[in-house]
Design a protein around this motif. Structure first.
Motif, PDB file in Angstrom:
ATOM      1  N   ASN A  32      11.923 -28.290 -63.576  1.00 11.46           N
ATOM      2  CA  ASN A  32      11.783 -27.744 -64.922  1.00 11.46           C
ATOM      3  C   ASN A  32      11.038 -28.712 -65.823  1.00 11.46           C
ATOM      4  N   ALA A  35       9.684 -29.373 -73.786  1.00 14.88           N
ATOM      5  CA  ALA A  35       9.032 -30.189 -74.819  1.00 14.88           C
ATOM      6  C   ALA A  35      10.078 -31.098 -75.445  1.00 14.88           C
ATOM      7  N   ALA A  37      10.245 -34.113 -78.549  1.00 17.25           N
ATOM      8  CA  ALA A  37       9.586 -34.916 -79.596  1.00 17.25           C
ATOM      9  C   ALA A  37      10.475 -36.069 -80.054  1.00 17.25           C
ATOM     10  N   SER A  52      16.216 -37.708 -76.519  1.00 20.04           N
ATOM     11  CA  SER A  52      17.325 -36.997 -77.161  1.00 20.04           C
ATOM     12  C   SER A  52      17.232 -35.518 -76.796  1.00 20.04           C
ATOM     13  N   ARG A  57      20.258 -27.429 -72.954  1.00 16.80           N
ATOM     14  CA  ARG A  57      18.962 -27.285 -72.277  1.00 16.80           C
ATOM     15  C   ARG A  57      19.172 -27.301 -70.759  1.00 16.80           C
ATOM     16  N   PHE A  58      18.437 -26.450 -70.061  1.00 18.04           N
ATOM     17  CA  PHE A  58      18.486 -26.446 -68.595  1.00 18.04           C
ATOM     18  C   PHE A  58      18.086 -27.827 -68.068  1.00 18.04           C
ATOM     19  N   THR A  59      17.114 -28.432 -68.734  1.00 19.20           N
ATOM     20  CA  THR A  59      16.661 -29.765 -68.316  1.00 19.20           C
ATOM     21  C   THR A  59      17.819 -30.753 -68.300  1.00 19.20           C
ATOM     22  N   SER A  88      10.421 -21.672 -73.892  1.00 17.08           N
ATOM     23  CA  SER A  88      11.009 -20.896 -72.790  1.00 17.08           C
ATOM     24  C   SER A  88      12.123 -21.713 -72.147  1.00 17.08           C
ATOM     25  N   GLY A  90      14.481 -22.787 -68.848  1.00 19.89           N
ATOM     26  CA  GLY A  90      14.483 -22.884 -67.395  1.00 19.89           C
ATOM     27  C   GLY A  90      15.609 -22.113 -66.727  1.00 19.89           C
ATOM     28  N   LYS A  95       9.217 -22.341 -64.962  1.00 18.94           N
ATOM     29  CA  LYS A  95       8.080 -22.645 -65.846  1.00 18.94           C
ATOM     30  C   LYS A  95       6.874 -23.177 -65.075  1.00 18.94           C
TER      31      LYS A  95
END
Ligand SMILES: Cc1cc2nc3c(=O)[nH]c(=O)nc-3n(C[C@H](O)[C@H](O)[C@H](O)COP(=O)(O)O)c2cc1C
Length: 191
Positions: A32, A35, A37, A52, A57-59, A88, A90, A95
């Protein structure tokens, strides 16, 4: 011009431009990209990097399982890819397949490395703590992928070769001006 002093903290994370990156991860046959920042260097020795990430999040799930992540720095021309992987999830979509993301082989981990990155770090997770609504993940950089021609001999980014990708918040992307000033701290610190 008068400044406003307020305890209404507001969108403080949007008060300065940040570098938009793509963080990658894999576990259990899934990979996966998202983004990110909110990230920074933390230490030279050992080389530590912090990101952070919200736990939903799937990540994050993949990093928690594999104890590895990748940080990919992309040129301004890849802004749409950042918006795509940042827009999007994961859990719902593959992706790498949907956005046709090309990769390079990792050497010290199994994290996907993006071919479009001018610099990318393979990191092994060394710490994971909850701060408010995000988790602060610290990784030791175990391998660096560099597009040599994008850097000066001192290993600073050559702005004639690469336009870095910055993010203002509120879906606004920009790049850096090529105007730079060399200010030797040894000289300026003695003035
Ligand atoms: C430019 C940009 C920067 C972002 N920065 C972060 C960040 O620093 N941390 C975070 O948790 N989410 C951040 N996001 C949101 C995630 O990228 C987004 O929720 C993504 O869909 C998560 O994907 P995943 O669920 O597949 O991991 C950012 C989104 C964008 C567009």
């Amino acid at each position: 011009m008068d400044k406003v002093i307020t305890e209404d903290i507001g969108a403080f994370s949007q008060h300065y431009p940040r570098v938009a990156t793509i963080v990658t991860a894999q576990a259990g046959g899934r990979d996966n990209a998202m983004a990110v920042a909110w990230h920074t260097c933390i230490s030279f020795k050992p080389p530590l990097y912090g990101i952070s990430i919200a736990a939903k999040r799937f990540t994050y799930q993949l990093i928690a399982d594999s104890k590895e992540f990748g940080v990919n720095f992309l040129p301004f021309a890849e802004a749409e890819l950042v918006a795509s992987v940042g827009g999007s999830g994961g859990y719902e979509v593959d992706k790498f397949h949907r956005f046709n993301i090309a990769r390079d082989k990792p050497v010290k981990t199994a994290v996907p490395i993006l071919k479009a990155a001018y610099a990318a770090y393979e990191c092994k997770l060394v710490d994971d703590k909850l701060y408010g609504d995000h988790r602060w993940l610290v990784g030791e950089i175990v391998a660096v992928h560099l597009l040599r021609e994008a850097f000066t001999p001192e290993e600073t980014l050559d702005l004639e070769k690469v336009s870095p990708l910055l993010y203002l918040g509120h879906e606004l992307y920009l790049t850096a001006s090529k105007d730079t000033r060399y200010l030797d701290r040894e000289v300026y610190g003695k003035q």
